[in-house]
Scaffold this active site. Structure first.
Site, PDB file in Angstrom:
ATOM      1  N   ARG A 235      -3.695 -10.141   4.095  1.00 14.54           N
ATOM      2  CA  ARG A 235      -4.090 -11.475   4.560  1.00 14.54           C
ATOM      3  C   ARG A 235      -2.878 -12.358   4.872  1.00 14.54           C
ATOM      4  O   ARG A 235      -3.040 -13.412   5.495  1.00 14.54           O
ATOM      5  CB  ARG A 235      -5.010 -12.154   3.543  1.00 14.54           C
ATOM      6  CG  ARG A 235      -6.392 -11.514   3.473  1.00 14.54           C
ATOM      7  CD  ARG A 235      -7.365 -12.332   2.643  1.00 14.54           C
ATOM      8  NE  ARG A 235      -8.739 -11.857   2.768  1.00 14.54           N
ATOM      9  CZ  ARG A 235      -9.369 -11.070   1.889  1.00 14.54           C
ATOM     10  NH1 ARG A 235      -8.732 -10.663   0.804  1.00 14.54           N
ATOM     11  NH2 ARG A 235     -10.607 -10.691   2.085  1.00 14.54           N
TER      12      ARG A 235
ATOM     13  N   HIS B 164       0.833  -1.205   0.000  1.00 12.97           N
ATOM     14  CA  HIS B 164       0.000   0.000   0.000  1.00 12.97           C
ATOM     15  C   HIS B 164       0.872   1.261   0.000  1.00 12.97           C
ATOM     16  O   HIS B 164       0.573   2.238  -0.680  1.00 12.97           O
ATOM     17  CB  HIS B 164      -0.883   0.051   1.256  1.00 12.97           C
ATOM     18  CG  HIS B 164      -1.835  -1.093   1.394  1.00 12.97           C
ATOM     19  ND1 HIS B 164      -1.689  -2.082   2.335  1.00 12.97           N
ATOM     20  CD2 HIS B 164      -2.956  -1.402   0.701  1.00 12.97           C
ATOM     21  CE1 HIS B 164      -2.688  -2.943   2.235  1.00 12.97           C
ATOM     22  NE2 HIS B 164      -3.466  -2.568   1.249  1.00 12.97           N
TER      23      HIS B 164
ATOM     24  N   LYS C 166      -1.154  -6.463  -8.141  1.00  8.70           N
ATOM     25  CA  LYS C 166      -1.361  -7.739  -7.439  1.00  8.70           C
ATOM     26  C   LYS C 166      -2.802  -8.225  -7.617  1.00  8.70           C
ATOM     27  O   LYS C 166      -3.045  -9.409  -7.799  1.00  8.70           O
ATOM     28  CB  LYS C 166      -1.047  -7.561  -5.955  1.00  8.70           C
ATOM     29  CG  LYS C 166      -1.777  -8.508  -5.059  1.00  8.70           C
ATOM     30  CD  LYS C 166      -0.930  -9.116  -4.038  1.00  8.70           C
ATOM     31  CE  LYS C 166      -1.629 -10.250  -3.333  1.00  8.70           C
ATOM     32  NZ  LYS C 166      -2.983  -9.942  -2.905  1.00  8.70           N
TER      33      LYS C 166
END
Ligand code: PAF
Length: 288
Positions: free
Chosen positions: A196, A46, A158
């Site tokens: 995750r 990010h 991604k």
């Protein structure tokens, strides 16, 4: 609250009015505005988007909103990692200028009844396993792009299918924000960074690092042989490494995710995969 909160490491807008007020002030001053949409639990991937945005814009807005409509009832909405204070610190350190962290009531007020259905790039692959996903993503991304009204918005490679879906909806709906692709950030072993990944045990992390290696090998095999055979071999290799189940490994046209009719690669291609390790679903993709 209608004002921008200023006590955190960077200003936070929790509703649309103060967000727009700030963005309008920047634009009136001749500044370009960049936007990065996230669901929080921020990592270097990010922050790479924020840094890329800073190359293309003078001011950067990042949103943190765990969007309930892109989770199915059995998925990890409740356990999805939430850490707003830390996210705000990371964003401030990366050079972000404003955090937009709306509540669910701001995003989905009572009576909310609109759906956004994107065709082709949203069909198959992720949609076969998460049928609700792109509908939820499309609604929230259209809302966020309309709320922020940035000059450019960066989305990570991604989530390749999501990137194509966002590009298509922005084009089809005449959303004036330019959609830019930002490369996947990987760890030293090539594992694509993901919020995750925090769910993975130490053993699972070792296995997870096989994913990009298997995809690279399958991509090389498909370049000189059968696409279908390379996909199948990759599924078997992932299963042998410990992934269970493997949702898909697919080699598709990079432009629109169409299949290769002749079982050989005759246009720029992408290999994409999704596979489970314990309770964690990992996705990744590479250029072939
Ligand atoms: O990629 C994500 O984190 C999410 O799907 C997005 C684009 C922020 C929409 O909720």
């Amino acid at each position: 609250m209608s004002e921008v909160e200023t006590s955190a490491p960077l200003p936070i807008a929790r509703s649309v009015a103060p967000l727009r007020q700030q963005v309008r002030a920047w634009r009136d001053a001749g500044l370009r505005v960049g936007f990065v949409a996230t669901m929080g639990a921020l990592h270097e991937g990010h922050l790479g988007l924020v840094r890329d945005a800073l190359i293309r814009a003078d001011r950067v807005v990042a949103s943190v909103f765990v969007n309930p409509t892109q989770f199915a009832p059995h998925e990890d909405l409740d356990s999805y990692p939430r850490q707003e204070a830390r996210d705000a610190e990371l964003l401030a350190d990366a050079g972000c200028h404003l955090l937009f962290a709306p509540t669910a009531a701001v995003m989905y007020p009572e009576g909310f009844a609109t759906r956004v259905e994107v065709g082709e790039p949203a069909a198959g692959l992720e949609a076969d396993f998460r049928p609700h996903f792109f509908g939820g993503v499309a609604v929230v991304v259209v809302k966020l792009l309309n709320q922020v009204r940035a000059d450019v918005a960066l989305f990570g490679e991604k989530d390749y299918q999501q990137l194509l879906v966002v590009r298509r909806l922005a084009r089809d709906l005449d959303i004036p924000t330019e959609i830019i692709c930002s490369p996947t950030v990987r760890d030293a072993h090539g594992l694509a960074l993901s919020s995750r990944n925090a769910y993975l045990s130490a053993e699972e992390l070792e296995v997870a690092r096989r994913l990009n290696i298997v995809l690279r090998q399958a991509g090389e095999a498909a370049r000189v042989g059968s696409v279908a055979a390379a996909e199948l071999e990759a599924v078997h290799a992932l299963e042998a490494a410990g992934f269970n189940p493997v949702d898909y490994v697919a080699i598709r046209r990079a432009e629109d995710l169409a299949t290769f009719d002749e079982d050989c690669i005759d246009a720029p291609a992408r290999i994409l995969a999704a596979a489970w390790l314990g309770r964690t679903r990992l996705i990744d993709n590479l250029a072939v």
